[in-house]
Scaffold this motif. Structure first.
Motif, short mmCIF file in Angstrom:
data_model
loop_
_atom_site.label_atom_id
_atom_site.label_comp_id
_atom_site.label_asym_id
_atom_site.label_seq_id
_atom_site.Cartn_x
_atom_site.Cartn_y
_atom_site.Cartn_z
N GLY A 88 5.90 -5.04 -7.31
CA GLY A 88 4.52 -4.83 -6.90
C GLY A 88 4.41 -4.10 -5.59
O GLY A 88 3.61 -3.16 -5.45
N ALA A 89 5.20 -4.51 -4.61
CA ALA A 89 5.17 -3.84 -3.31
C ALA A 89 5.65 -2.40 -3.42
O ALA A 89 5.08 -1.48 -2.82
N GLY A 451 -7.48 -9.94 2.98
CA GLY A 451 -6.57 -9.27 3.90
C GLY A 451 -5.90 -8.07 3.26
O GLY A 451 -6.42 -7.45 2.31
N SER A 452 -4.73 -7.72 3.76
CA SER A 452 -3.99 -6.57 3.27
C SER A 452 -3.26 -6.92 1.97
O SER A 452 -2.97 -8.09 1.71
N PRO A 453 -2.95 -5.92 1.15
CA PRO A 453 -2.16 -6.20 -0.06
C PRO A 453 -0.82 -6.83 0.28
O PRO A 453 -0.24 -6.56 1.35
N PRO A 458 -3.43 -6.99 -4.69
CA PRO A 458 -4.18 -6.01 -3.91
C PRO A 458 -5.18 -6.70 -2.98
O PRO A 458 -5.37 -7.92 -3.03
N SER A 459 -5.85 -5.93 -2.15
CA SER A 459 -7.03 -6.44 -1.47
C SER A 459 -8.13 -6.60 -2.52
O SER A 459 -8.21 -5.84 -3.48
#
Length: 479
Positions: A88-89, A451-453, A458-459
């Motif tokens: 994912g990242a 917050g951030s992903p 995700p956001s």
């Protein structure tokens, strides 16, 4: 449209915008990457000091491979969970709007390959429907090629990713366009694509049959409430599961108005209903031999001259009366209607999914959901969650909290002891399930990432609970 495919080709020879490989102290990949190419990538990556920490990424130019860039991502201990997060990242480091991506993370077996594929698709999720840039709004996603995955792994990952992404889409859509009737219409549209049955109760039917919780919450809005039944009922089903989803398409708090900051993310208050809809669709697509009935309890909670007032008494479907002392404790009212109606059909088990309380986030934070209910069902949910690396924590339903729900004028009131608010909300719902095996999933904070992903999340809307509930159904089916 995004596509997901297995590939048996030598991954270094595939033309793509990005090639994803892993790092665990050294560059590691699926065997379809030749050793000499792997070694060359490792040599180049060393200058950038890559990390084995899950989701840590460095990006290299596509030297020695046919891909334009190489994404080296930390894979942690190489477990299914870490590989899902890593994929994912890495998917977010593949450049803007890639057309094609090759994933060559090491997969020990089919389950690992499925987790990698699932993570890649979920991490690449974007919601661009309201962007004015045609190139952004029109982007349909990449073609994903996963090294070494079987057809079964690809199919399962595709079904799950579609379910989570579909949930995210419904929740991310602004409440101007996603209101109770719109959700009902979306469910009816899905019934044209998949083998599910959909039934909708509008206001006259809700009133005639006594759904006082849904009507009470929705009466302050010009966009009137709905109850939607979505069902997958295969021949020879081995068991039956009912899912009840909270679908407050926007929550102002009603007369008990929220502060402005508290409303900014309240399009997410329909996350439970969105999840239930797509869990049923996923069960149908996977042809699980389990009858799955979803109940979407849909209302918009608005303040107006027709809104319910603190001190009103409403009658829940089935007859119990509730004194409404706080109109911002509205989710439990629509869920009470849904639970009683769901149990009327005699399912083997009923689970409800709701962004029910802010207290959930206070107790468990923004990434861990709470689960309450009958001990054996609660344990079954936690086991399913653990097997897909989704964080659910078992919580109690203390009997002493029931006294705080006593009302002087009705059977009970809709708020209790403010200490342990997540638990008292669960105790309230417990009043409407009788002897049916039941669990309550409070996903209030994990359902929407402010917050951030991170990892494959995700956001914005995350699709929390979908993967857990799909595994729960698979376990019920003996798969």
């Amino acid at each position: 449209m995004t596509s997901l495919n297995a590939t048996s080709d030598t991954v270094s020879t595939i033309d793509a915008d990005a090639l994803i490989v892993g790092y665990d102290g050294d560059v590691t990949s699926h065997p379809q990457l030749p050793e000499d190419v792997r070694a060359a990538i490792a040599s180049s990556a060393s200058a950038l000091e890559p990390s084995g920490k899950v989701g840590s990424t460095v990006v290299l130019p596509g030297t020695d491979v046919s891909a334009t860039r190489i994404v080296v991502v930390g894979v942690g201990d190489g477990s299914e969970g870490d590989l899902r997060l890593a994929a994912g990242a890495a998917s977010r480091a593949c450049g803007k709007r890639p057309a094609s991506v090759v994933v060559a993370l090491p997969a020990a077996d089919d389950a690992h390959a499925s987790a990698i594929a699932e993570g890649a698709l979920l991490g690449a999720y974007t919601f661009n429907d309201y962007k004015s840039d045609d190139a952004v709004a029109g982007y349909q996603g990449a073609d994903w090629h996963v090294a070494g995955a079987s057809d079964a792994a690809i199919t399962r990952a595709s079904i799950l990713a579609a379910a989570v992404s579909g949930t995210r889409d419904l929740v991310n859509t602004p409440p101007l366009d996603m209101y109770p009737a719109a959700v009902a219409e979306a469910a009816q549209a899905y019934a044209q694509q998949f083998p599910i049955d959909v039934e909708v109760w509008d206001v006259p039917e809700l009133a005639e049959q006594g759904f006082g919780g849904i009507l009470g919450v929705g009466m302050g809005s010009s966009r009137l409430p709905r109850l939607v039944k979505v069902e997958w009922a295969p021949e020879g089903a081995t068991s039956s599961v009912a899912l009840v989803g909270k679908g407050i398409t926007f929550d102002t708090g009603g007369i008990s108005l929220k502060p402005p900051k508290g409303m900014e993310t309240m399009k997410s208050d329909m996350s439970g209903a969105a999840a239930v809809l797509h869990i049923v669709i996923a069960a149908a697509r996977a042809e699980l031999p389990v009858k799955v009935t979803g109940w979407l309890c849909l209302a918009e909670n608005m303040p107006s001259g027709t809104a319910q007032r603190p001190s009103d008494v409403i009658r829940i479907y089935g007859g119990k009366t509730v004194e409404v002392l706080n109109t911002d404790a509205e989710g439990r009212l629509v869920m009470a209607d849904g639970l009683v109606r769901a149990i009327e059909d005699n399912p083997d088990v009923v689970l409800d999914i709701a962004t029910l309380t802010g207290a959930q986030g206070v107790a468990l934070g923004s990434r861990t959901s709470g689960v309450m209910g009958a001990d054996e069902i609660r344990a079954e949910v936690v086991a399913a969650a653990d097997s897909v690396d989704e964080a659910f924590w078992p919580m109690p339903l203390p009997a002493h909290l029931r006294d705080s729900l006593d009302s002087k004028v009705a059977d009970l009131k809709n708020i209790g002891d403010p200490m342990g608010g997540m638990l008292s909300a669960g105790v309230f719902l417990q009043e409407f399930v009788g002897d049916t095996p039941w669990a309550h999933l409070d996903i209030a904070r994990p359902a929407f990432n402010e917050g951030s992903p991170w990892g494959f999340n995700p956001s914005g809307a995350t699709g929390a609970s979908v993967r857990t509930m799909f595994r729960f159904l698979e376990n019920r089916a003996g798969l």
